[in-house]
Design a protein around this motif. Structure first.
Motif, PDB file in Angstrom:
ATOM      1  N   ALA A  20      55.993  50.525  86.319  1.00 19.70           N
ATOM      2  CA  ALA A  20      56.063  50.014  84.953  1.00 19.70           C
ATOM      3  C   ALA A  20      56.948  48.775  84.842  1.00 19.70           C
ATOM      4  N   ASP A  21      58.034  48.716  85.591  1.00 15.91           N
ATOM      5  CA  ASP A  21      58.931  47.554  85.521  1.00 15.91           C
ATOM      6  C   ASP A  21      58.252  46.295  86.048  1.00 15.91           C
ATOM      7  N   ILE A  22      57.495  46.430  87.114  1.00 19.99           N
ATOM      8  CA  ILE A  22      56.784  45.270  87.665  1.00 19.99           C
ATOM      9  C   ILE A  22      55.659  44.843  86.726  1.00 19.99           C
ATOM     10  N   VAL A  23      54.940  45.804  86.165  1.00 20.31           N
ATOM     11  CA  VAL A  23      53.874  45.480  85.204  1.00 20.31           C
ATOM     12  C   VAL A  23      54.464  44.750  84.004  1.00 20.31           C
ATOM     13  N   LYS A  24      55.609  45.211  83.520  1.00 15.34           N
ATOM     14  CA  LYS A  24      56.275  44.543  82.398  1.00 15.34           C
ATOM     15  C   LYS A  24      56.664  43.122  82.778  1.00 15.34           C
ATOM     16  N   GLU A  25      57.202  42.952  83.972  1.00 15.40           N
ATOM     17  CA  GLU A  25      57.584  41.615  84.441  1.00 15.40           C
ATOM     18  C   GLU A  25      56.374  40.677  84.441  1.00 15.40           C
ATOM     19  N   ILE A  26      55.241  41.174  84.913  1.00 14.52           N
ATOM     20  CA  ILE A  26      54.031  40.351  85.004  1.00 14.52           C
ATOM     21  C   ILE A  26      53.445  40.051  83.632  1.00 14.52           C
ATOM     22  N   PHE A  27      53.266  41.079  82.817  1.00 15.54           N
ATOM     23  CA  PHE A  27      52.558  40.912  81.541  1.00 15.54           C
ATOM     24  C   PHE A  27      53.430  40.420  80.399  1.00 15.54           C
ATOM     25  N   VAL A  28      54.755  40.545  80.510  1.00 15.19           N
ATOM     26  CA  VAL A  28      55.622  40.124  79.417  1.00 15.19           C
ATOM     27  C   VAL A  28      56.426  38.882  79.793  1.00 15.19           C
ATOM     28  N   ARG A  29      57.229  38.994  80.833  1.00 14.90           N
ATOM     29  CA  ARG A  29      58.134  37.890  81.167  1.00 14.90           C
ATOM     30  C   ARG A  29      57.450  36.753  81.909  1.00 14.90           C
ATOM     31  N   GLN A  30      56.525  37.068  82.803  1.00 16.76           N
ATOM     32  CA  GLN A  30      55.888  36.045  83.632  1.00 16.76           C
ATOM     33  C   GLN A  30      54.422  35.823  83.253  1.00 16.76           C
ATOM     34  N   PHE A  31      54.053  36.159  82.014  1.00 14.91           N
ATOM     35  CA  PHE A  31      52.641  36.104  81.631  1.00 14.91           C
ATOM     36  C   PHE A  31      52.009  34.744  81.841  1.00 14.91           C
ATOM     37  N   ALA A  32      52.771  33.677  81.685  1.00 13.27           N
ATOM     38  CA  ALA A  32      52.210  32.330  81.841  1.00 13.27           C
ATOM     39  C   ALA A  32      51.755  32.068  83.273  1.00 13.27           C
ATOM     40  N   ASN A  33      52.327  32.791  84.235  1.00 14.61           N
ATOM     41  CA  ASN A  33      51.964  32.615  85.640  1.00 14.61           C
ATOM     42  C   ASN A  33      50.796  33.500  86.069  1.00 14.61           C
ATOM     43  N   PHE A  34      50.377  34.404  85.203  1.00 20.24           N
ATOM     44  CA  PHE A  34      49.309  35.354  85.536  1.00 20.24           C
ATOM     45  C   PHE A  34      48.230  35.333  84.466  1.00 20.24           C
ATOM     46  N   VAL A  35      47.726  34.156  84.162  1.00 22.95           N
ATOM     47  CA  VAL A  35      46.761  33.992  83.073  1.00 22.95           C
ATOM     48  C   VAL A  35      45.398  34.561  83.438  1.00 22.95           C
TER      49      VAL A  35
END
Length: 108
Positions: free
Chosen positions: A44-59
Protein backbone atom coordinates in the motif's frame (compact mmCIF):
# COMPACT_ATOMS: atom_id res chain seq x y z
CA UNK A 1 7.75 -15.58 -24.45
CA UNK A 2 8.44 -14.34 -20.92
CA UNK A 3 5.99 -15.80 -18.45
CA UNK A 4 3.35 -16.40 -21.15
CA UNK A 5 3.42 -20.13 -20.59
CA UNK A 6 2.40 -19.68 -16.96
CA UNK A 7 -0.03 -16.82 -17.66
CA UNK A 8 -2.23 -18.29 -20.35
CA UNK A 9 -5.12 -15.91 -19.79
CA UNK A 10 -8.56 -17.51 -19.78
CA UNK A 11 -7.20 -21.05 -19.55
CA UNK A 12 -5.81 -21.01 -16.02
CA UNK A 13 -6.42 -19.23 -12.74
CA UNK A 14 -4.33 -16.13 -13.47
CA UNK A 15 -5.03 -14.56 -10.08
CA UNK A 16 -3.95 -17.80 -8.39
CA UNK A 17 -0.66 -17.73 -10.27
CA UNK A 18 -0.05 -14.09 -9.33
CA UNK A 19 -0.92 -14.83 -5.69
CA UNK A 20 1.53 -17.75 -5.74
CA UNK A 21 4.26 -15.51 -7.10
CA UNK A 22 3.45 -12.94 -4.40
CA UNK A 23 3.85 -15.62 -1.74
CA UNK A 24 7.13 -16.75 -3.29
CA UNK A 25 8.72 -13.42 -4.31
CA UNK A 26 7.14 -10.89 -1.95
CA UNK A 27 4.89 -7.86 -2.20
CA UNK A 28 6.70 -6.38 -5.23
CA UNK A 29 7.77 -8.57 -8.13
CA UNK A 30 8.15 -8.37 -11.87
CA UNK A 31 7.31 -10.70 -14.72
CA UNK A 32 7.15 -10.56 -18.50
CA UNK A 33 4.22 -10.67 -20.87
CA UNK A 34 6.05 -11.43 -24.08
CA UNK A 35 8.87 -8.90 -24.21
CA UNK A 36 7.01 -6.33 -22.07
CA UNK A 37 8.00 -6.23 -18.39
CA UNK A 38 5.16 -5.96 -15.85
CA UNK A 39 5.33 -5.03 -12.22
CA UNK A 40 2.98 -6.37 -9.54
CA UNK A 41 2.80 -4.24 -6.39
CA UNK A 42 0.82 -5.32 -3.34
CA UNK A 43 2.39 -2.83 -0.93
CA UNK A 44 0.00 0.00 0.00
CA UNK A 45 2.83 2.46 0.74
CA UNK A 46 4.41 1.94 -2.67
CA UNK A 47 1.03 2.19 -4.42
CA UNK A 48 0.39 5.46 -2.57
CA UNK A 49 3.81 6.76 -3.60
CA UNK A 50 3.07 5.96 -7.25
CA UNK A 51 -0.55 7.11 -7.48
CA UNK A 52 -0.40 10.11 -5.13
CA UNK A 53 3.08 11.56 -4.75
CA UNK A 54 4.68 10.50 -8.04
CA UNK A 55 1.55 10.45 -10.23
CA UNK A 56 3.07 12.80 -12.81
CA UNK A 57 5.78 10.20 -13.51
CA UNK A 58 3.30 7.34 -14.00
CA UNK A 59 0.73 8.83 -16.38
CA UNK A 60 0.34 6.10 -18.99
CA UNK A 61 -0.47 2.53 -18.07
CA UNK A 62 0.25 -0.30 -20.51
CA UNK A 63 -2.42 -1.18 -23.02
CA UNK A 64 -4.30 -4.36 -22.29
CA UNK A 65 -6.16 -6.72 -24.53
CA UNK A 66 -9.44 -5.34 -23.19
CA UNK A 67 -11.36 -2.95 -25.39
CA UNK A 68 -13.49 -1.12 -22.84
CA UNK A 69 -12.68 2.37 -21.69
CA UNK A 70 -11.80 2.69 -18.02
CA UNK A 71 -9.77 4.91 -15.74
CA UNK A 72 -6.71 2.68 -15.85
CA UNK A 73 -6.52 2.94 -19.64
CA UNK A 74 -6.68 6.74 -19.94
CA UNK A 75 -3.56 8.32 -21.35
CA UNK A 76 -1.71 11.65 -21.24
CA UNK A 77 -3.92 14.73 -20.80
CA UNK A 78 -7.14 12.71 -20.53
CA UNK A 79 -5.72 10.91 -17.50
CA UNK A 80 -4.44 14.14 -15.94
CA UNK A 81 -7.83 15.83 -16.35
CA UNK A 82 -9.78 12.93 -14.83
CA UNK A 83 -7.28 12.70 -11.98
CA UNK A 84 -7.74 16.43 -11.29
CA UNK A 85 -11.52 15.96 -11.16
CA UNK A 86 -11.39 12.82 -9.02
CA UNK A 87 -8.64 13.94 -6.66
CA UNK A 88 -11.05 15.42 -4.05
CA UNK A 89 -12.72 12.02 -3.71
CA UNK A 90 -9.47 10.49 -2.46
CA UNK A 91 -8.62 12.80 0.43
CA UNK A 92 -6.50 11.55 3.30
CA UNK A 93 -9.53 11.50 5.61
CA UNK A 94 -11.60 9.43 3.17
CA UNK A 95 -8.75 7.04 2.48
CA UNK A 96 -8.10 6.55 6.19
CA UNK A 97 -11.70 5.39 6.61
CA UNK A 98 -10.97 2.68 4.04
CA UNK A 99 -7.58 1.75 5.50
CA UNK A 100 -8.81 -1.25 7.47
CA UNK A 101 -10.64 -2.69 4.44
CA UNK A 102 -7.58 -2.18 2.24
CA UNK A 103 -5.29 -3.71 4.85
CA UNK A 104 -7.55 -6.74 5.19
CA UNK A 105 -7.61 -7.22 1.41
CA UNK A 106 -3.85 -6.75 1.19
CA UNK A 107 -3.25 -9.52 3.74
CA UNK A 108 -5.25 -12.15 1.90
Amino acid sequence: MGNAKQLTYGRVNTMGILEGWRAKYGRVFGYYIGLRPSLNIVDADIVKEIFVRQFANFVNRPDTLQFEQNLARLRDNDWKEIRRIMNPVFTTKKLKTLAQVMNDAENV
